[in-house]
Every structure is written in C-alpha cells, then in structure tokens.
Design a protein around this motif. Structure first.
Motif, short mmCIF file in Angstrom:
data_model
loop_
_atom_site.label_atom_id
_atom_site.label_comp_id
_atom_site.label_asym_id
_atom_site.label_seq_id
_atom_site.Cartn_x
_atom_site.Cartn_y
_atom_site.Cartn_z
N ASP A 297 0.84 -1.20 0.00
CA ASP A 297 0.00 0.00 0.00
C ASP A 297 0.87 1.25 0.00
O ASP A 297 1.34 1.69 1.05
N GLY A 298 1.09 1.79 -1.20
CA GLY A 298 1.86 3.03 -1.31
C GLY A 298 0.94 4.20 -1.57
O GLY A 298 1.34 5.22 -2.13
N PHE A 299 -0.33 4.05 -1.17
CA PHE A 299 -1.31 5.11 -1.38
C PHE A 299 -1.30 6.09 -0.22
O PHE A 299 -0.83 5.78 0.88
N ALA A 300 -1.85 7.26 -0.45
CA ALA A 300 -1.99 8.24 0.63
C ALA A 300 -2.85 7.60 1.73
O ALA A 300 -3.72 6.77 1.43
N PRO A 301 -2.60 7.94 2.98
CA PRO A 301 -3.35 7.32 4.07
C PRO A 301 -4.86 7.49 3.93
O PRO A 301 -5.32 8.49 3.39
N ALA A 302 -5.59 6.49 4.42
CA ALA A 302 -7.05 6.52 4.35
C ALA A 302 -7.59 7.65 5.21
O ALA A 302 -7.05 7.96 6.27
N THR A 303 -8.67 8.24 4.75
CA THR A 303 -9.34 9.28 5.52
C THR A 303 -10.19 8.61 6.61
O THR A 303 -10.46 7.41 6.54
N GLU A 304 -10.67 9.39 7.55
CA GLU A 304 -11.57 8.88 8.59
C GLU A 304 -12.78 8.19 7.96
O GLU A 304 -13.20 7.14 8.41
N THR A 305 -13.34 8.80 6.92
CA THR A 305 -14.53 8.26 6.26
C THR A 305 -14.25 6.87 5.71
O THR A 305 -15.04 5.94 5.90
N GLU A 306 -13.09 6.71 5.03
CA GLU A 306 -12.74 5.40 4.47
C GLU A 306 -12.52 4.39 5.60
O GLU A 306 -13.02 3.26 5.54
N ILE A 307 -11.80 4.79 6.62
CA ILE A 307 -11.52 3.89 7.75
C ILE A 307 -12.81 3.43 8.40
O ILE A 307 -13.00 2.24 8.65
N GLU A 308 -13.71 4.36 8.63
CA GLU A 308 -15.00 4.02 9.25
C GLU A 308 -15.79 3.04 8.40
O GLU A 308 -16.36 2.08 8.89
N PHE A 309 -15.81 3.29 7.08
CA PHE A 309 -16.58 2.42 6.20
C PHE A 309 -15.99 1.01 6.16
O PHE A 309 -16.70 0.02 6.24
N LEU A 310 -14.65 0.93 6.06
CA LEU A 310 -13.99 -0.38 6.02
C LEU A 310 -14.26 -1.15 7.31
O LEU A 310 -14.47 -2.35 7.30
N LYS A 311 -14.27 -0.43 8.41
CA LYS A 311 -14.56 -1.05 9.71
C LYS A 311 -15.98 -1.62 9.70
O LYS A 311 -16.22 -2.76 10.08
N ALA A 312 -16.92 -0.83 9.21
CA ALA A 312 -18.32 -1.26 9.16
C ALA A 312 -18.50 -2.47 8.24
O ALA A 312 -19.37 -3.31 8.46
N MET A 313 -17.65 -2.57 7.18
CA MET A 313 -17.71 -3.71 6.26
C MET A 313 -17.01 -4.94 6.82
O MET A 313 -16.97 -5.98 6.18
N ALA A 314 -16.36 -4.78 7.98
CA ALA A 314 -15.50 -5.82 8.55
C ALA A 314 -14.44 -6.23 7.53
O ALA A 314 -14.16 -7.42 7.32
#
Ligand code: FES
Length: 105
Positions: free
Chosen positions: A63-80
């Motif tokens: 993963d050489g991408f820019a760090p995930a935003t809060e929104t992305e982190i929250e969504f990924l968490k919700a998706m497990a």
C-alpha cells in the motif's frame, strides 16, 4: 555531491493482479486510482465514489497510497474489511503499490 534520495519520485509503479496475471503500470505520482482504472480499462467498478458503497474494494499487497481518511476507515470497519483492504475510489498513489482485484464479485 550525492543527490537527496528522500524526494518522492514523479513516476511510480502500480502492479495490478487479476485473473491470475499481473499488469504493471507506470503512472504519475499523486494520481487517483480511479483515473488509472478508467484510463486502462481495469476491472474495478465504482458507484458512489465517496467511500459509501464498498463496490470498489481492493486488496493492497503493498500500500503506497496516501493514508485513508476517517470516512474510508470508518466504512472499512463497518464492512468488517481485512487489514489490507482499501476503497479504490479513495486511493491516491504516492509510492509503488501492488493491488489485487477480485473479478468474481
Ligand atoms: S465507489 Fe463506493 S466506496 Fe468506492
């Protein structure tokens, strides 16, 4: 004099693994993954484009991408989602990266 090596390179490599093969793209550093996908006809689908549907989920081997935003982190968490999952619509490439696309979703 030695050149400084901590500069972010202007071109980076994106390796994309899908259908049992790996394709490598030489792309401009800082580009959004969405633009790369659309330009090269890669099999990633987008819908909401704002970290709200999960259809663009990818696995990042590197993963050489820019760090995930809060929104992305929250969504990924919700998706497990797994620890190396990201949402392609939110990824901006900064360094060499390797991603896996599942084409049978
Ligand atoms: S397109 Fe919906 S989360 Fe990326």
């Amino acid at each position: 004099l030695e050149e400084k090596t901590d500069k972010i390179p202007s071109r980076v490599k994106l390796n994309v693994i899908y259908d049992g093969k790996t394709a490598t793209y030489d792309v401009r550093q800082g580009l959004g993954l969405q633009a790369i996908v659309l330009k090269n006809g890669l099999p990633i689908e987008f819908d909401c484009r704002k970290a709200d549907c999960g259809i663009c989920s990818i696995i990042c081997q590197t993963d050489g991408f820019a760090p995930a935003t809060e929104t992305e982190i929250e969504f990924l968490k919700a998706m497990a989602a797994g620890a190396n999952e990201r949402l392609a619509c939110q990824c901006r490439i900064l360094h060499d990266s390797t991603i896996e696309i599942s084409t049978d979703w």
